[in-house]
Design a protein around this motif. Structure first.
Motif, PDB file in Angstrom:
ATOM      1  N   LEU A 197       0.570   5.223   0.754  1.00 32.74           N
ATOM      2  CA  LEU A 197      -0.246   6.301   1.304  1.00 32.74           C
ATOM      3  C   LEU A 197       0.305   7.630   0.818  1.00 32.74           C
ATOM      4  O   LEU A 197       1.513   7.864   0.904  1.00 32.74           O
ATOM      5  CB  LEU A 197      -0.222   6.275   2.836  1.00 32.74           C
ATOM      6  CG  LEU A 197      -0.720   5.004   3.515  1.00 32.74           C
ATOM      7  CD1 LEU A 197      -0.592   5.139   5.035  1.00 32.74           C
ATOM      8  CD2 LEU A 197      -2.159   4.705   3.125  1.00 32.74           C
ATOM      9  N   LYS A 198      -0.572   8.476   0.321  1.00 36.54           N
ATOM     10  CA  LYS A 198      -0.149   9.803  -0.119  1.00 36.54           C
ATOM     11  C   LYS A 198      -0.573  10.844   0.906  1.00 36.54           C
ATOM     12  O   LYS A 198      -1.750  10.928   1.276  1.00 36.54           O
ATOM     13  CB  LYS A 198      -0.759  10.135  -1.489  1.00 36.54           C
ATOM     14  CG  LYS A 198      -0.182   9.281  -2.608  1.00 36.54           C
ATOM     15  CD  LYS A 198      -0.677   9.716  -3.968  1.00 36.54           C
ATOM     16  CE  LYS A 198       0.014   8.882  -5.058  1.00 36.54           C
ATOM     17  NZ  LYS A 198      -0.493   9.218  -6.405  1.00 36.54           N
ATOM     18  N   ASP A 257      -4.531  10.412   0.480  1.00 34.27           N
ATOM     19  CA  ASP A 257      -5.046   9.655   1.626  1.00 34.27           C
ATOM     20  C   ASP A 257      -5.128  10.556   2.853  1.00 34.27           C
ATOM     21  O   ASP A 257      -6.062  10.455   3.649  1.00 34.27           O
ATOM     22  CB  ASP A 257      -4.139   8.460   1.922  1.00 34.27           C
ATOM     23  CG  ASP A 257      -4.110   7.479   0.769  1.00 34.27           C
ATOM     24  OD1 ASP A 257      -5.074   6.699   0.633  1.00 34.27           O
ATOM     25  OD2 ASP A 257      -3.144   7.520  -0.020  1.00 34.27           O
ATOM     26  N   VAL A 266       0.842  -1.187   0.000  1.00 37.55           N
ATOM     27  CA  VAL A 266       0.000   0.000   0.000  1.00 37.55           C
ATOM     28  C   VAL A 266       0.879   1.240   0.000  1.00 37.55           C
ATOM     29  O   VAL A 266       1.869   1.315   0.739  1.00 37.55           O
ATOM     30  CB  VAL A 266      -0.914   0.010   1.248  1.00 37.55           C
ATOM     31  CG1 VAL A 266      -1.556   1.373   1.451  1.00 37.55           C
ATOM     32  CG2 VAL A 266      -1.982  -1.072   1.142  1.00 37.55           C
ATOM     33  N   LYS A 304     -11.593   9.298   2.497  1.00 41.92           N
ATOM     34  CA  LYS A 304     -12.085   7.917   2.387  1.00 41.92           C
ATOM     35  C   LYS A 304     -11.879   7.310   0.995  1.00 41.92           C
ATOM     36  O   LYS A 304     -11.891   6.086   0.849  1.00 41.92           O
ATOM     37  CB  LYS A 304     -13.589   7.876   2.717  1.00 41.92           C
ATOM     38  CG  LYS A 304     -13.906   8.217   4.158  1.00 41.92           C
ATOM     39  CD  LYS A 304     -15.355   7.921   4.503  1.00 41.92           C
ATOM     40  CE  LYS A 304     -16.315   8.907   3.876  1.00 41.92           C
ATOM     41  NZ  LYS A 304     -17.688   8.784   4.434  1.00 41.92           N
ATOM     42  N   LYS A 305     -11.698   8.143  -0.015  1.00 39.33           N
ATOM     43  CA  LYS A 305     -11.781   7.710  -1.414  1.00 39.33           C
ATOM     44  C   LYS A 305     -10.932   6.474  -1.730  1.00 39.33           C
ATOM     45  O   LYS A 305     -11.376   5.553  -2.417  1.00 39.33           O
ATOM     46  CB  LYS A 305     -11.347   8.881  -2.323  1.00 39.33           C
ATOM     47  CG  LYS A 305     -11.297   8.565  -3.818  1.00 39.33           C
ATOM     48  CD  LYS A 305     -12.654   8.700  -4.457  1.00 39.33           C
ATOM     49  CE  LYS A 305     -12.651   8.325  -5.917  1.00 39.33           C
ATOM     50  NZ  LYS A 305     -12.092   9.339  -6.801  1.00 39.33           N
ATOM     51  N   ASN A 306      -9.690   6.436  -1.220  1.00 36.22           N
ATOM     52  CA  ASN A 306      -8.778   5.354  -1.604  1.00 36.22           C
ATOM     53  C   ASN A 306      -8.826   4.152  -0.670  1.00 36.22           C
ATOM     54  O   ASN A 306      -8.069   3.197  -0.849  1.00 36.22           O
ATOM     55  CB  ASN A 306      -7.332   5.872  -1.654  1.00 36.22           C
ATOM     56  CG  ASN A 306      -7.169   7.026  -2.626  1.00 36.22           C
ATOM     57  OD1 ASN A 306      -7.831   7.063  -3.655  1.00 36.22           O
ATOM     58  ND2 ASN A 306      -6.308   7.974  -2.294  1.00 36.22           N
ATOM     59  N   GLY A 307      -9.693   4.206   0.340  1.00 34.74           N
ATOM     60  CA  GLY A 307      -9.698   3.103   1.304  1.00 34.74           C
ATOM     61  C   GLY A 307      -8.477   3.205   2.219  1.00 34.74           C
ATOM     62  O   GLY A 307      -8.135   4.290   2.698  1.00 34.74           O
ATOM     63  N   HIS A 308      -7.799   2.069   2.449  1.00 36.10           N
ATOM     64  CA  HIS A 308      -6.563   2.048   3.263  1.00 36.10           C
ATOM     65  C   HIS A 308      -6.806   2.514   4.697  1.00 36.10           C
ATOM     66  O   HIS A 308      -5.904   3.057   5.333  1.00 36.10           O
ATOM     67  CB  HIS A 308      -5.467   2.920   2.629  1.00 36.10           C
ATOM     68  CG  HIS A 308      -5.124   2.584   1.219  1.00 36.10           C
ATOM     69  ND1 HIS A 308      -4.597   3.497   0.333  1.00 36.10           N
ATOM     70  CD2 HIS A 308      -5.244   1.416   0.539  1.00 36.10           C
ATOM     71  CE1 HIS A 308      -4.394   2.931  -0.835  1.00 36.10           C
ATOM     72  NE2 HIS A 308      -4.784   1.664  -0.738  1.00 36.10           N
ATOM     73  N   ASP A 359      -9.261  12.960  -7.150  1.00 39.56           N
ATOM     74  CA  ASP A 359      -8.071  12.203  -6.783  1.00 39.56           C
ATOM     75  C   ASP A 359      -7.480  12.744  -5.483  1.00 39.56           C
ATOM     76  O   ASP A 359      -6.353  13.243  -5.457  1.00 39.56           O
ATOM     77  CB  ASP A 359      -7.042  12.293  -7.916  1.00 39.56           C
ATOM     78  CG  ASP A 359      -5.841  11.407  -7.667  1.00 39.56           C
ATOM     79  OD1 ASP A 359      -5.994  10.396  -6.942  1.00 39.56           O
ATOM     80  OD2 ASP A 359      -4.745  11.723  -8.161  1.00 39.56           O
TER      81      ASP A 359
END
Length: 409
Positions: free
Chosen positions: A23-24, A83, A21, A300-304, A80
């Motif tokens: 994370l940004k 995170d 994974v 929330k968009k990317n999950g993780h 986009d």
């Protein structure tokens, strides 16, 4: 806050398996030069984190305060989001349903460690979305040499402050009291004064009370007793920005002004001896002072969710919060780091600010209308103390704009 325009990307080297994974995180730069850019803080933190979490890579891009909120907004608008974002405001994103709740991310001990008034300021409708990342309070700075030459003691009340300003003016001090109500940060100076007059921007229920009797009285006093008597210096308060006021203090041209911790280093670099006291109030020391916080939020968009939560638990460890606070002369946002700082001799210079933190009041950042109201204050408030200006009229106009902004939410 830095406005360097620095931007860098810090990356780790997680493995390339399918379960890895990335994370940004988009973060603000608290440094004032390349040497102390926040890039260095995050690079060290990420390196230590990734060493213990081989499946996780954390990419951090650091932007100046001039750019960072806009950068995040553009990413969100483009569908986009990062995170994580560490920026100035969270409420709009929370109101749009884009953010994780803090208790979906953080372990219970970590969430419970936030200072209570900062955690409360991170809530929308009683749910915490904004996680405080850095905080500061305001105290009254005074120039010790100028005070000694005029035979003065630090003020405790508005009348003391006005009398001191008169004496400093008689000694030829350029800015007896610097009153920065210019567009850069007028909302801070304004709130500090409103609190010292037993008022503020909102009531206990969170409704705007900008044109309250107390607030109008405060600005009448400022207009008549300070500005009208020529005690605020050669630049009209509505045209004086905080950065200019701080620079003038560091140059030895200011007797008194409200300041936050970064002013200490500016003054020390220029050899200005300063003292710090609690904000004077109308009749006694102000019972409350301005607190300011910057925010961490998770999209929330990317999950993780699990990986974000584990990383944030690490970010908010006592050691990391202390390291960040010490590097940038800011106050810790957690009880554990605050206790450690209070007990440590190396942080003695931050004591006056730490002492103020428990009774500080923050901007109403949990309401999405605050950004519009803050902009209105920056635009108009200087006119309240200008020659011919009407405090009641200006505060009434800002209140009307706040009411419109609230009803548009």
């Amino acid at each position: 806050m830095s406005a360097l325009g620095l931007m860098g990307v810090l990356g780790g080297c997680g493995g390339g398996g399918s379960s890895d994974v990335t994370l940004k995180l988009v973060a603000a730069d608290y440094g004032d030069s390349a040497a102390n850019s926040s890039e260095k803080y995050w690079a060290d933190l990420v390196e230590r984190y990734e060493a213990d979490h081989p499946g996780v890579t954390v990419d951090v891009s650091v932007h100046s305060w001039t750019d960072v909120d806009r950068e995040v907004k553009e990413m969100v608008d483009a569908g986009d989001p990062p995170d994580l974002a560490q920026i100035g405001a969270y409420a709009d994103y929370a109101a749009d349903g884009l953010l994780y709740q803090a208790d979906d991310l953080l372990s219970i001990p970590v969430q419970a460690d936030f200072l209570s008034q900062l955690a409360s300021a991170g809530q929308v409708d009683g749910i915490q979305y904004g996680m405080p990342f850095a905080s500061s309070t305001r105290v009254l700075f005074y120039n010790k040499e100028l005070f000694a030459e005029a035979g003065l003691t630090p003020p405790k009340t508005w009348d003391d402050l006005a009398a001191n300003a008169e004496a400093l003016k008689a000694e030829g001090v350029k800015y007896p009291y610097a009153l920065p109500l210019g567009p850069e940060e007028a909302q801070a100076e304004t709130m500090q004064w409103l609190l010292s007059g037993e008022g503020g921007y909102t009531d206990l229920m969170g409704a705007y009370t900008i044109d309250s009797v107390e607030n109008v009285e405060t600005f009448n006093w400022l207009k008549n007793e300070l500005v009208g008597k020529g005690l605020t210096g050669p630049v009209a308060p509505g045209e004086l920005d905080r950065a200019e006021a701080f620079a003038a203090f560091a140059a030895g041209d200011v007797g008194m002004l409200n300041g936050h911790p970064s002013l200490m280093e500016m003054a020390e670099k220029k050899g200005v001896e300063y003292g710090m006291v609690p904000t004077p109030g109308a009749d006694e020391e102000s019972r409350s002072t301005l607190g300011v916080a910057d925010w961490m939020m998770a999209f929330k968009k990317n999950g993780h969710r699990d990986e974000v939560g584990e990383f944030l638990d690490f970010v908010y460890s006592e050691e990391n919060v202390l390291d960040f606070s010490r590097e940038y002369d800011l106050l810790p946002v957690t009880n554990s780091a605050s206790r450690a700082m209070s007990a440590s001799g190396q942080d003695k210079d931050l004591e006056p600010f730490l002492d103020q933190l428990p009774t500080s009041e923050l901007y109403p950042v949990g309401t999405t209308s605050w950004a519009a109201v803050s902009a209105e204050i920056k635009k108009r408030i200087g006119k309240a103390v200008a020659p011919g200006g009407s405090p009641a009229g200006v505060l009434g106009a800002i209140q009307a704009a706040a009411t419109r902004a609230e009803s548009a939410e």
